[in-house]
Design a protein around this motif. Structure first.
Motif, PDB file in Angstrom:
ATOM      1  N   GLY A  34       3.093   7.628   8.014  1.00 53.13           N
ATOM      2  CA  GLY A  34       3.934   8.661   7.420  1.00 53.13           C
ATOM      3  C   GLY A  34       3.990   9.880   8.301  1.00 53.13           C
ATOM      4  N   LYS A  35       4.185  11.010   7.690  1.00 50.41           N
ATOM      5  CA  LYS A  35       4.292  12.280   8.403  1.00 50.41           C
ATOM      6  C   LYS A  35       2.898  12.792   8.746  1.00 50.41           C
ATOM      7  CE  LYS A  35       6.057  17.001   7.759  1.00 50.41           C
ATOM      8  NZ  LYS A  35       6.730  17.918   6.793  1.00 50.41           N
ATOM      9  N   ASP A  36       2.545  12.717  10.010  1.00 49.63           N
ATOM     10  CA  ASP A  36       1.251  13.189  10.517  1.00 49.63           C
ATOM     11  C   ASP A  36       0.065  12.427   9.946  1.00 49.63           C
ATOM     12  OD1 ASP A  36       2.574  15.149  11.978  1.00 49.63           O
ATOM     13  OD2 ASP A  36       2.327  16.691  10.439  1.00 49.63           O
ATOM     14  N   VAL A  37       0.262  11.191   9.491  1.00 52.30           N
ATOM     15  CA  VAL A  37      -0.839  10.505   8.823  1.00 52.30           C
ATOM     16  C   VAL A  37      -0.700   8.988   8.935  1.00 52.30           C
ATOM     17  CG1 VAL A  37       0.297  10.374   6.551  1.00 52.30           C
ATOM     18  CG2 VAL A  37      -2.216  10.510   6.686  1.00 52.30           C
ATOM     19  N   LEU A  38      -1.853   8.314   8.938  1.00 51.44           N
ATOM     20  CA  LEU A  38      -1.939   6.853   8.879  1.00 51.44           C
ATOM     21  C   LEU A  38      -2.858   6.486   7.721  1.00 51.44           C
ATOM     22  CD1 LEU A  38      -2.556   6.210  12.663  1.00 51.44           C
ATOM     23  CD2 LEU A  38      -0.623   5.264  11.427  1.00 51.44           C
ATOM     24  N   TYR A  39      -2.531   5.382   7.022  1.00 47.63           N
ATOM     25  CA  TYR A  39      -3.356   4.907   5.920  1.00 47.63           C
ATOM     26  C   TYR A  39      -3.723   3.447   6.142  1.00 47.63           C
ATOM     27  CZ  TYR A  39      -1.477   8.961   3.347  1.00 47.63           C
ATOM     28  OH  TYR A  39      -1.116  10.217   2.951  1.00 47.63           O
ATOM     29  N   SER A  40      -4.882   3.061   5.628  1.00 44.94           N
ATOM     30  CA  SER A  40      -5.314   1.671   5.593  1.00 44.94           C
ATOM     31  C   SER A  40      -5.740   1.343   4.172  1.00 44.94           C
ATOM     32  CB  SER A  40      -6.477   1.432   6.557  1.00 44.94           C
ATOM     33  OG  SER A  40      -7.011   0.130   6.388  1.00 44.94           O
ATOM     34  N   LEU A  41      -5.119   0.311   3.572  1.00 44.44           N
ATOM     35  CA  LEU A  41      -5.440  -0.121   2.216  1.00 44.44           C
ATOM     36  C   LEU A  41      -5.897  -1.568   2.257  1.00 44.44           C
ATOM     37  CD1 LEU A  41      -3.291   2.258   1.889  1.00 44.44           C
ATOM     38  CD2 LEU A  41      -2.791   1.260  -0.338  1.00 44.44           C
ATOM     39  N   THR A  42      -6.899  -1.900   1.469  1.00 44.04           N
ATOM     40  CA  THR A  42      -7.375  -3.275   1.398  1.00 44.04           C
ATOM     41  C   THR A  42      -6.541  -4.050   0.387  1.00 44.04           C
ATOM     42  OG1 THR A  42      -9.008  -2.659  -0.263  1.00 44.04           O
ATOM     43  CG2 THR A  42      -9.717  -2.647   2.043  1.00 44.04           C
ATOM     44  N   LEU A  43      -6.399  -5.353   0.637  1.00 42.03           N
ATOM     45  CA  LEU A  43      -5.663  -6.239  -0.265  1.00 42.03           C
ATOM     46  C   LEU A  43      -6.652  -7.103  -1.041  1.00 42.03           C
ATOM     47  CD1 LEU A  43      -2.837  -7.365   2.180  1.00 42.03           C
ATOM     48  CD2 LEU A  43      -2.788  -5.488   0.541  1.00 42.03           C
ATOM     49  N   GLY A  44      -6.137  -8.101  -1.746  1.00 44.42           N
ATOM     50  CA  GLY A  44      -7.015  -8.980  -2.518  1.00 44.42           C
ATOM     51  C   GLY A  44      -7.301  -8.379  -3.875  1.00 44.42           C
ATOM     52  N   PRO A  45      -8.558  -8.437  -4.314  1.00 44.78           N
ATOM     53  CA  PRO A  45      -8.911  -7.858  -5.607  1.00 44.78           C
ATOM     54  C   PRO A  45      -8.523  -6.388  -5.661  1.00 44.78           C
ATOM     55  CG  PRO A  45     -10.733  -9.149  -4.750  1.00 44.78           C
ATOM     56  CD  PRO A  45      -9.710  -9.074  -3.661  1.00 44.78           C
TER      57      PRO A  45
END
Length: 377
Positions: free
Chosen positions: A71-82
């Motif tokens: 996004g704007k000035d940012v990176l995210y990491s999200l886990t999948l699965g449960p």
């Protein structure tokens, strides 16, 4: 091969249902309200930093079971699965001074002078390539995402590379890219003013490649998708295909007419000689047509390409190409999905070429002896 422009061949298999059948097809197999979805306890809400989630890049990594967002000035990491609310965040603003330079050059502070992350591509098993606009000074960096089963998400903000030719300067401009063999193939506008439309090959051990500055090759294109598709078992014959729209230059087309193209380059292209040093010597393109079949559909061209999806088959050389089109013609407005076979696309590229005897002549089929090696290979 200079002097040869590919013949814009028609290739079409349309998936257009009648009004009656379309009504049946549009009924979903499963209906689930937002309330019902939450009650299944298999979903969670992610609203980003301080509740503002302005996404400019999304990459689903099935190997790591992760969803990466830019996004704007940012990176995210999200886990999948449960269901998990665990997320990690990297703040990635423009380099010092670049935001101020961007404002001084007349750009909007909030909507343009930030680092809008546009590209997220897997680099190897443990790293992700991320590129952003960098306040109109594109930049790239490698993100460490760890091994499978880990949730690591780190970046060295001081180890930043020049991102020119990898993402556009302007966060609003479209582009398309694919990463293969350590090399990034990108179709974009590569300058500050958004006028230099090119197809680039960058990174890897070979020299950077680009298309010539020639409106016959790319005339104000809007790049939609890029995919590497092999021709056969010999990987030296791999081709990279670009799907885009551009302003038509063919004789008989009204001013401002838009055509959809599929273009390609050979992945092993090392450029030509003299004026073609570090320039593609294999670029070629054909017209991609989506129209209502039959004599009554002659004026029903869906000319605005919106998206492309490759449906992989057991034969990696022959995926089915699904394309979504729209039209804004004076005759009617609507959307369509057309599907193309790679065999038909290759046949178009192996067909006749178009050329002009001089700038004042109209385009016509080239009837001379095809030179060896054949242009485009």
């Amino acid at each position: 091969m200079k002097g040869f422009t590919p013949f814009f061949s028609v290739i079409l298999v349309a998936l257009l249902a009648s009004e009656h059948s379309a009504t049946k097809l549009n009924v979903p197999r499963l209906r689930l309200s937002y309330k019902d979805l939450l009650s299944t306890n298999r979903s969670s809400i992610f609203s980003g930093h301080h509740g503002q989630l302005s996404l400019t890049a999304v990459f689903l990594d099935e190997y790591h079971d992760r969803l990466f967002l830019g996004g704007k000035d940012v990176l995210y990491s999200l886990t999948l699965g449960p269901v998990s609310t665990e997320s990690k965040e990297i703040y990635w603003p423009p380099l010092p001074g670049n935001r101020e330079d961007c404002v001084q050059r007349g750009k909007e502070p909030q909507t343009e002078c930030a680092n809008f992350v546009r590209l997220l591509q897997p680099y190897n098993r443990t790293h992700l390539l991320a590129c952003g606009t960098g306040a109109f000074q594109p930049m790239c960096a490698f993100v460490y995402v760890g091994h499978r089963g880990e949730h690591v998400f780190t970046m060295d903000p001081t180890n930043v590379e020049n991102g020119r030719g990898k993402v556009p300067h302007d966060p609003s401009l479209p582009f398309a890219s694919t990463f293969s063999g350590g090399e990034l193939y990108t179709g974009l506008t590569a300058d500050f003013l958004g006028r230099d439309s090119v197809i680039f090959r960058s990174m890897g051990g070979r020299s950077t490649m680009r298309t010539e500055t020639d409106q016959k090759l790319l005339h104000d294109p809007k790049f939609i998708a890029a995919h590497l598709i092999p021709d056969n078992d010999d990987r030296d014959n791999d081709k990279v295909y670009f799907f885009f729209t551009e302003k038509a230059m063919e004789a008989g087309d009204r001013e401002g007419a838009i055509h959809t193209r599929v273009g390609r380059v050979c992945a092993n292209d090392v450029g030509g000689q003299r004026v073609l040093v570090n320039k593609w010597s294999t670029f070629i393109k054909a017209r991609l047509v989506c129209s209502v079949p039959g004599p009554h559909g002659i004026d029903t061209h869906f000319n605005q390409l919106e998206d492309v999806f490759l449906l992989r088959t057991k034969d990696e050389r022959n995926p089915d190409v699904y394309a979504i089109f729209s039209t804004i013609s004076n005759v009617f407005q609507g959307f369509a999905v057309c599907v193309y076979r790679m065999a038909d696309i290759r046949e178009a590229f192996n067909g006749p070429f178009a050329h002009k005897e001089s700038p004042d002549y109209q385009w016509g089929a080239y009837e001379g002896r095809v030179p060896y090696p054949r242009p485009g290979v």
